[in-house]
Design an enzyme around this catalytic site. Sequence first.
Site, mmCIF file in Angstrom:
data_model
loop_
_atom_site.group_PDB
_atom_site.id
_atom_site.type_symbol
_atom_site.label_atom_id
_atom_site.label_comp_id
_atom_site.label_asym_id
_atom_site.label_seq_id
_atom_site.Cartn_x
_atom_site.Cartn_y
_atom_site.Cartn_z
ATOM 1 C CG ASP A 1 -9.537 2.443 -0.296
ATOM 2 O OD1 ASP A 1 -9.101 1.294 -0.486
ATOM 3 O OD2 ASP A 1 -8.900 3.313 0.319
ATOM 4 C CG ASP B 1 -2.179 0.740 1.110
ATOM 5 O OD1 ASP B 1 -2.298 1.525 0.155
ATOM 6 O OD2 ASP B 1 -3.062 0.557 1.975
HETATM 7 C C1 DGJ Z 1 -5.879 1.830 1.976
HETATM 8 C C2 DGJ Z 1 -6.259 0.616 1.172
HETATM 9 O O1 DGJ Z 1 -6.743 0.994 -0.078
HETATM 10 C C3 DGJ Z 1 -7.257 -0.203 1.972
HETATM 11 O O2 DGJ Z 1 -7.687 -1.302 1.212
HETATM 12 C C4 DGJ Z 1 -6.626 -0.636 3.249
HETATM 13 O O3 DGJ Z 1 -5.551 -1.493 2.983
HETATM 14 C C5 DGJ Z 1 -6.156 0.564 4.041
HETATM 15 N N1 DGJ Z 1 -5.313 1.410 3.243
HETATM 16 C C6 DGJ Z 1 -5.409 0.143 5.272
HETATM 17 O O4 DGJ Z 1 -4.843 1.186 5.935
#
Ligand code: DGJ
Length: 691
Positions: A515, A447
Site C-alpha cells: 500500500d 483483497d
Molecule cells: C487494501 C488494499 O491494499 C488497497 O489497495 C485498497 O484496495 C484497500 N484495501 C481498499 O479497502
Amino acid sequence: MPAHDSRLWTIDTPNTSYVVAVDEHDRLRGLHWGPRLSPEQALALLDLPDSPFRPVVGREPRFDLGAGSAFQYGHNGLQVRFSDGTRDLELVFAEAVEEDGDLTFVFTDRHYPLEVRTRYRSHPGSDVIERTLALRNTGTEPIEVVRADSATWVVPGLDAPRLSQLHGEWGAETQLTRTTIPYGETVIGSRRGITSHQANPWVAIDDGEATETSGPVWSTALAWSGTWRITVEKGPTGSVVVSAGFGHDPIAIRLGGGETLETPIAAGLHTAGGFAAAASAWHDYALAHVLPHPDEVRPVLYNSWEATEFDFTAEDQMRLADRAAAMGCELFVMDDGWFGARVNDRAGLGDWTPNPDRFPDGLGPLIKHVHGCGMRFGIWVEPEMVNPDSDLYRAHPDWVYHQPNRRRSEVRQQLVLNLARPDVAEFIHARLDELLSQNEIDFVKWDMNRPFTEAGWPGDEDPDRLWFDHTRNLYAILDRLRADHPTLRIESCSSGGGRVDFGILRRTDQVWTSDNTDAVDRIAIQDGFAQAYPARVMGAWVTDSPNPLTRREVPLDFRFHVAMAGVLAVGGDLRIWSDEDQARGAELVADYKRVRPAVQLGRRRPLRAGEVTGVQYDRGDQTVVLVWRKARSFAYPDPLLKLHGLDPDARYRDERTGRVHHGAILALHGLDLGLDPADYASAMIELTRLP
Ligand code: DGJ
C-alpha cells in the site's frame, strides 16, 4: 536416478545435483546440494570420512526426511502422535518410485499404520527442485500430525553461513536483510492465517561472501498462503539445514483413517553466480512453472482507490476512466466502495451487490463506459471478510471465526469469514460466480485486509483444520472461477503485500506489492520482492505527490521510473493532475509499453554506481536500464554505470541519443547517465544490440 545397489539417488537439474541416500537405518539423507556431479562422483560421497551418511550417535545427523530416529535432538520436520500416545516414528524404507520425472521415496512405519512419501520434482530447464510430503493413514484410528514440513534441505558445510530473509510490516513489505546464522534454530513464519507482511516464505543461505554477481547461494521458498514456518538450524558443528512447511505451533492436523495429507510445495534452488543469478532463476521458474499465463504481459492498469477511497459516484469513476484511457492505461480497476452499504469501512463487506445509490442501474453502464474507452474492466472484492454491519453477518453471525465466551476482535471493523466451512466456501464462490457471470468483468483484485484472531470453529471436532482448509478452499474457489471464466485475470492483495508467495501465484496473475506507493520507499520493497518474484507480477502504481502516506514530494518522472521496474500502473487522482503531468504521464506509459516485454519477461540485474541504483532488464536484443538517484553531494558526480551480462564484442545503440556503445566498454567502464544533478533524478535507457 539410482546408482546401482547403493540406495543413492541424484536429482539432476541443468546445473546442479541434489544427492540423497537411504542409510542402513532407513533414513533419507541429503549428501550433496550443489554443482552437477557425475554418477561416479555422487557415489564417492559415500566414502567421505565425514559423511553425514555415517550417523554417529551424539553428533547431529543431517536429515533430509527429518524423522525416524530416537537420537534426533535437532530440528524435526515430521512429528506425529499416534492414538495411543506414541510419538517416535520408526520408518522403514519401502521403495523409490520414478514416474513422470518425479522421484518418490516411500516409507512405512515399523508398527503403526502410517505411510510417508517424499516426492522430488524437477522441471526441464530449471534448477529448482520441488519437494512435497504425503502422509497416509492406512489404519482406522486418527493420527495427529504435529508437524509436516514439505522439505528439509541440507546445505553443505560453510565457514560462516549467512541467512537472507524478507521481513517487513504493512507499508514496508519484503525488506531484505542478510545476517550471520547463529547456532541453534532461527524460525521465521506467520501465525496470521495469511502469508503475512512481516515475513515472506523465502530464504537464502550463502557462505557470507556472496555478492550480487558472485558466489554460491542456496535458497528455498514455500508455496503456501496460510500460516507457515521456515526453520534454519545451524548445528553444533556449523552444518545448516533449512526446513519449510505449512502450519504453526501449536496447531496440529488430525489425519483420519484412510486419509492422506498432502503438503504444499517447498522449492529449493542452488545457484552459482551470486544473488542476482539466484533471483533470476526464481523468476524463470515462476514464469515457466508457476504462473497460469506466463507468456502474457500484464496491462498498464489504473486503480481508483487512492483517488476516491470510499467517496465516489459512478460518474466519478467514468471521469477517472476517461483520464486513465487518455494516458494509455489498458485496464481500469474500480476499488473498494461499490457494493452494499459500503460508503465507508464500517459497513457492507459481505454484501456483493452494487450500491443502489451509486449504481442505480447496476455496474453495466460503468463497464460499458470503460470498455468504450478501450480498456478492460476490473473490480475489487474482499470475499473472505464481513463487516458486522452487513446483511450477511446479520443472517449468519456464526459464519465468522470465533470462540465461545470470547470477544470477536475487529480490525478495520471487520471479521474473518470461516472459509474452512464448506457452506461458507460454497456461498462465496456462488456470489463471485454470479457477479462475474452477470457483468463483463475482466479482472478481479482479491483483497484480504486483516489477519485471523479468535480462530475457532465451535462445534467442529477438529477446529485446527481451519488454518489449512481456509487456504485450501481459497485456492479451490480461485481455481474454479478461473476454470469457469477463462478470460478472467486476478490480482492477489492483502492490505498490500500480505499474500505474496508461490502458492497464490499459481492461481493469480499479479500481486499488489504494498500500500506504500511512495517511490522512494518502493525501491527497497521492490528490491526485496525481486529476490524471489518476477517483475511480471509486481504491481507498481504511480500516485500523487506529495504521497498520501509519507507526504514526500517526488517528481513525476522518478515516480514513473520506479514503477516501470514492475507492472506499471497509475493510481493517482487524475482529476487533479495538471495537463502537463497528464501529457508527460502518457509519454512515460508509451515508453513503458515499448520495453514492457523485457521488464516483465526478461532477466533482471540490479545496478549500482555511487548514489545511483537501478535495474537492468535484458530480453533478446533489448536491454532496458531504469535508474534513480535520491540525492548526491555537490563534489561527487555520478560515476559511470557499469552494465552486466552484455556481449563484450557486440555494439549497442542507445535509443534516446542514437549513440552506439561497445558492450565491453559498457561492462568495464560504464554508461554516462547524464542525470540531472537535482534530487530525485531518474532515467530509462533503452539499448538495442546491433546485428
Ligand atoms: C487494501 C488494499 O491494499 C488497497 O489497495 C485498497 O484496495 C484497500 N484495501 C481498499 O479497502
